[in-house]
Design a protein around this motif. Structure first.
Motif, mmCIF file in Angstrom:
data_model
loop_
_atom_site.group_PDB
_atom_site.id
_atom_site.type_symbol
_atom_site.label_atom_id
_atom_site.label_comp_id
_atom_site.label_asym_id
_atom_site.label_seq_id
_atom_site.Cartn_x
_atom_site.Cartn_y
_atom_site.Cartn_z
ATOM 1 N N SER A 6 -1.132 -0.921 3.619
ATOM 2 C CA SER A 6 0.265 -0.506 3.625
ATOM 3 C C SER A 6 0.731 0.028 2.270
ATOM 4 O O SER A 6 1.913 0.343 2.112
ATOM 5 C CB SER A 6 1.158 -1.676 4.045
ATOM 6 O OG SER A 6 1.060 -2.744 3.112
ATOM 7 N N ALA A 7 -0.164 0.125 1.283
ATOM 8 C CA ALA A 7 0.219 0.686 -0.017
ATOM 9 C C ALA A 7 0.645 2.132 0.169
ATOM 10 O O ALA A 7 -0.006 2.912 0.881
ATOM 11 C CB ALA A 7 -0.943 0.596 -0.994
ATOM 12 N N THR A 8 1.735 2.510 -0.462
ATOM 13 C CA THR A 8 2.276 3.861 -0.298
ATOM 14 C C THR A 8 1.495 4.871 -1.142
ATOM 15 O O THR A 8 0.749 4.509 -2.059
ATOM 16 C CB THR A 8 3.746 3.905 -0.720
ATOM 17 O OG1 THR A 8 3.829 3.657 -2.138
ATOM 18 C CG2 THR A 8 4.566 2.865 0.040
ATOM 19 N N LEU A 9 1.721 6.133 -0.822
ATOM 20 C CA LEU A 9 1.095 7.199 -1.595
ATOM 21 C C LEU A 9 1.530 7.126 -3.057
ATOM 22 O O LEU A 9 0.720 7.349 -3.968
ATOM 23 C CB LEU A 9 1.465 8.559 -0.989
ATOM 24 C CG LEU A 9 0.869 9.794 -1.689
ATOM 25 C CD1 LEU A 9 -0.654 9.751 -1.654
ATOM 26 C CD2 LEU A 9 1.391 11.073 -1.032
ATOM 27 N N LYS A 10 2.800 6.798 -3.287
ATOM 28 C CA LYS A 10 3.314 6.681 -4.651
ATOM 29 C C LYS A 10 2.602 5.559 -5.411
ATOM 30 O O LYS A 10 2.249 5.718 -6.586
ATOM 31 C CB LYS A 10 4.825 6.422 -4.612
ATOM 32 C CG LYS A 10 5.464 6.302 -5.984
ATOM 33 C CD LYS A 10 6.967 6.063 -5.866
ATOM 34 C CE LYS A 10 7.607 5.918 -7.248
ATOM 35 N NZ LYS A 10 9.074 5.682 -7.146
ATOM 36 N N GLN A 11 2.380 4.429 -4.749
ATOM 37 C CA GLN A 11 1.689 3.307 -5.388
ATOM 38 C C GLN A 11 0.230 3.662 -5.679
ATOM 39 O O GLN A 11 -0.303 3.312 -6.742
ATOM 40 C CB GLN A 11 1.773 2.072 -4.497
ATOM 41 C CG GLN A 11 3.172 1.465 -4.441
ATOM 42 C CD GLN A 11 3.321 0.442 -3.328
ATOM 43 O OE1 GLN A 11 2.667 0.532 -2.284
ATOM 44 N NE2 GLN A 11 4.198 -0.542 -3.543
ATOM 45 N N ARG A 12 -0.403 4.357 -4.778
ATOM 46 C CA ARG A 12 -1.784 4.774 -4.987
ATOM 47 C C ARG A 12 -1.881 5.770 -6.142
ATOM 48 O O ARG A 12 -2.789 5.685 -6.985
ATOM 49 C CB ARG A 12 -2.358 5.399 -3.698
ATOM 50 C CG ARG A 12 -2.487 4.414 -2.536
ATOM 51 C CD ARG A 12 -2.769 5.144 -1.221
ATOM 52 N NE ARG A 12 -2.616 4.265 -0.081
ATOM 53 C CZ ARG A 12 -3.609 3.610 0.519
ATOM 54 N NH1 ARG A 12 -4.847 3.755 0.075
ATOM 55 N NH2 ARG A 12 -3.379 2.814 1.544
ATOM 56 N N ARG A 13 -0.946 6.691 -6.177
ATOM 57 C CA ARG A 13 -0.952 7.706 -7.230
ATOM 58 C C ARG A 13 -0.696 7.082 -8.599
ATOM 59 O O ARG A 13 -1.344 7.446 -9.589
ATOM 60 C CB ARG A 13 0.106 8.772 -6.923
ATOM 61 C CG ARG A 13 0.164 9.920 -7.926
ATOM 62 C CD ARG A 13 -1.152 10.643 -8.011
ATOM 63 N NE ARG A 13 -1.088 11.767 -8.941
ATOM 64 C CZ ARG A 13 -2.154 12.358 -9.462
ATOM 65 N NH1 ARG A 13 -3.367 11.920 -9.154
ATOM 66 N NH2 ARG A 13 -2.011 13.359 -10.293
ATOM 67 N N GLU A 24 0.950 -3.856 -7.518
ATOM 68 C CA GLU A 24 1.677 -3.117 -6.470
ATOM 69 C C GLU A 24 0.709 -2.533 -5.452
ATOM 70 O O GLU A 24 1.012 -2.474 -4.260
ATOM 71 C CB GLU A 24 2.493 -1.995 -7.118
ATOM 72 C CG GLU A 24 3.709 -2.452 -7.890
ATOM 73 C CD GLU A 24 4.829 -2.911 -6.956
ATOM 74 O OE1 GLU A 24 4.934 -2.387 -5.836
ATOM 75 O OE2 GLU A 24 5.595 -3.801 -7.361
ATOM 76 N N PRO A 44 1.348 -4.803 -1.936
ATOM 77 C CA PRO A 44 2.501 -3.888 -1.969
ATOM 78 C C PRO A 44 3.715 -4.364 -1.172
ATOM 79 O O PRO A 44 4.220 -3.664 -0.282
ATOM 80 C CB PRO A 44 1.917 -2.614 -1.363
ATOM 81 C CG PRO A 44 0.932 -3.119 -0.360
ATOM 82 C CD PRO A 44 0.335 -4.363 -0.974
ATOM 83 N N TRP A 45 4.192 -5.565 -1.487
ATOM 84 C CA TRP A 45 5.344 -6.087 -0.775
ATOM 85 C C TRP A 45 6.478 -6.326 -1.758
ATOM 86 O O TRP A 45 6.244 -6.794 -2.892
ATOM 87 C CB TRP A 45 4.979 -7.397 -0.073
ATOM 88 C CG TRP A 45 3.785 -7.222 0.826
ATOM 89 C CD1 TRP A 45 3.725 -6.497 1.968
ATOM 90 C CD2 TRP A 45 2.483 -7.779 0.617
ATOM 91 N NE1 TRP A 45 2.462 -6.567 2.508
ATOM 92 C CE2 TRP A 45 1.665 -7.337 1.703
ATOM 93 C CE3 TRP A 45 1.919 -8.603 -0.352
ATOM 94 C CZ2 TRP A 45 0.326 -7.685 1.830
ATOM 95 C CZ3 TRP A 45 0.576 -8.957 -0.228
ATOM 96 C CH2 TRP A 45 -0.197 -8.503 0.840
#
Length: 306
Positions: free
Chosen positions: A142-149, A175, A179-180
């Motif tokens: 569930s990690a977002t694209l922003k968190q991955r980037r 994060e 990612p919560w």
């Protein structure tokens, strides 16, 4: 390195090594031999005084002369055209790890320096690909694209500069890993990934990355003397032998869930890479760098949790 051969190796000069290379159809020069000595691919040739008025050219031992030929043969038969020197240097280090007669520690110390200097030296594209694979390995679904980037940018910066900002890295990887959103008045929920030896927290990854990076830096600058290298090798050998003996059984942990983790390489290059990486980890532990990095990672986690 001995193998089945008809050749009886004898000591030789730099000119003899060049002739050996030319006999294989490989271009070589005295400067190439000197470069291999400087990089730890070969040992320093020994002086040989034969008269009161001077000395003959320095000589390489029979073992070193054979090592030169075998490394050239390995490089030339690579299906990739030529094995890069950073791969060949790992074979030299592998020989030092398993044998006391072919590669001696003064040569190995230079080889470790060469290996350390090559570590992390890659193109921006390859570095980005490697980091992206790490991010995907650590990221919660569930990690977002922003968190991955964000994680990728910090990891790439660390790989490029060789410097790690523990607080910043802890923030972005936490994060990514967990990612919560943090609930007011509640502690952050942090997950741990299953591993063959137990749950693995994000702090473990951070600590190991930092400790290994510090070890590589010390090797790069030859800050670890020969006595220490030999001491740690003496620690490493029985540990590595025990791991190899238990490896088949360990591959069945969790009904084979971690079998790939314990898969044994089927090539000399693969075995060399694995053994060299394992020694770097042992060295980091023996130098106290893992313990220090673990403390720093935990301290950063506590700061983030406030």
């Amino acid at each position: 390195m001995n193998g089945n051969r008809a050749t009886t190796w004898v000591e030789g000069t730099s000119a003899d090594l060049v002739a050996d290379a030319l006999a294989l159809g490989v271009k070589a020069s005295p400067r190439m031999v000197t470069s291999w000595v400087e990089d730890g691919m070969l040992a320093n040739p020994e002086p040989r005084k034969t008269s009161a008025y001077g000395s003959d050219p320095r000589i390489f031992s029979p073992e070193q002369r054979e090592l030169f030929t075998r490394l050239l043969e390995a490089r030339e038969r690579s299906p990739l055209g030529r094995i890069p020197q950073r791969s060949l240097i790992r074979v030299v280090l592998y020989l030092w790890l398993i044998d006391d007669t072919i590669v001696l520690t003064p040569q190995a110390r230079r080889a470790w320096r060469t290996h350390a200097r090559a570590t992390g030296q890659t193109t921006a594209v390859r570095r980005s690909q490697n980091v992206r694979a790490i991010v995907e390995q650590l990221a919660h679904p569930s990690a977002t694209l922003k968190q991955r980037r964000a994680a990728q940018l910090v990891l790439e910066e660390g790989e490029r500069t060789g410097r790690i900002d523990i607080d910043r890295l802890t923030a972005v990887l936490t994060e990514l890993y967990s990612p919560w959103p943090v609930q007011p008045g509640m502690p952050r929920i942090e997950r741990a990934l299953p591993g063959p030896f137990g749950p693995v927290s994000v702090q473990h990854h951070i600590a190991m990355w930092k400790a290994r990076q510090q070890t590589i830096r010390r090797l790069r600058h030859e800050e670890i003397d020969e006595t220490e290298l030999e001491r740690v090798r003496a620690v490493y050998r029985p540990m590595w032998a025990d791991y190899q003996a238990r490896r088949p059984a360990m591959a069945t942990i969790g009904d084979g869930e971690f079998a790939a983790y314990f898969a044994e390489p089927d090539t000399m290059e693969g075995r060399a890479n694995e053994a060299v990486d394992a020694f770097v980890g042992t060295l980091a532990g023996e130098l106290g760098l893992i313990e220090a990095a673990s403390h720093a990672a935990e301290t950063a986690r506590l700061r983030l949790a406030r």
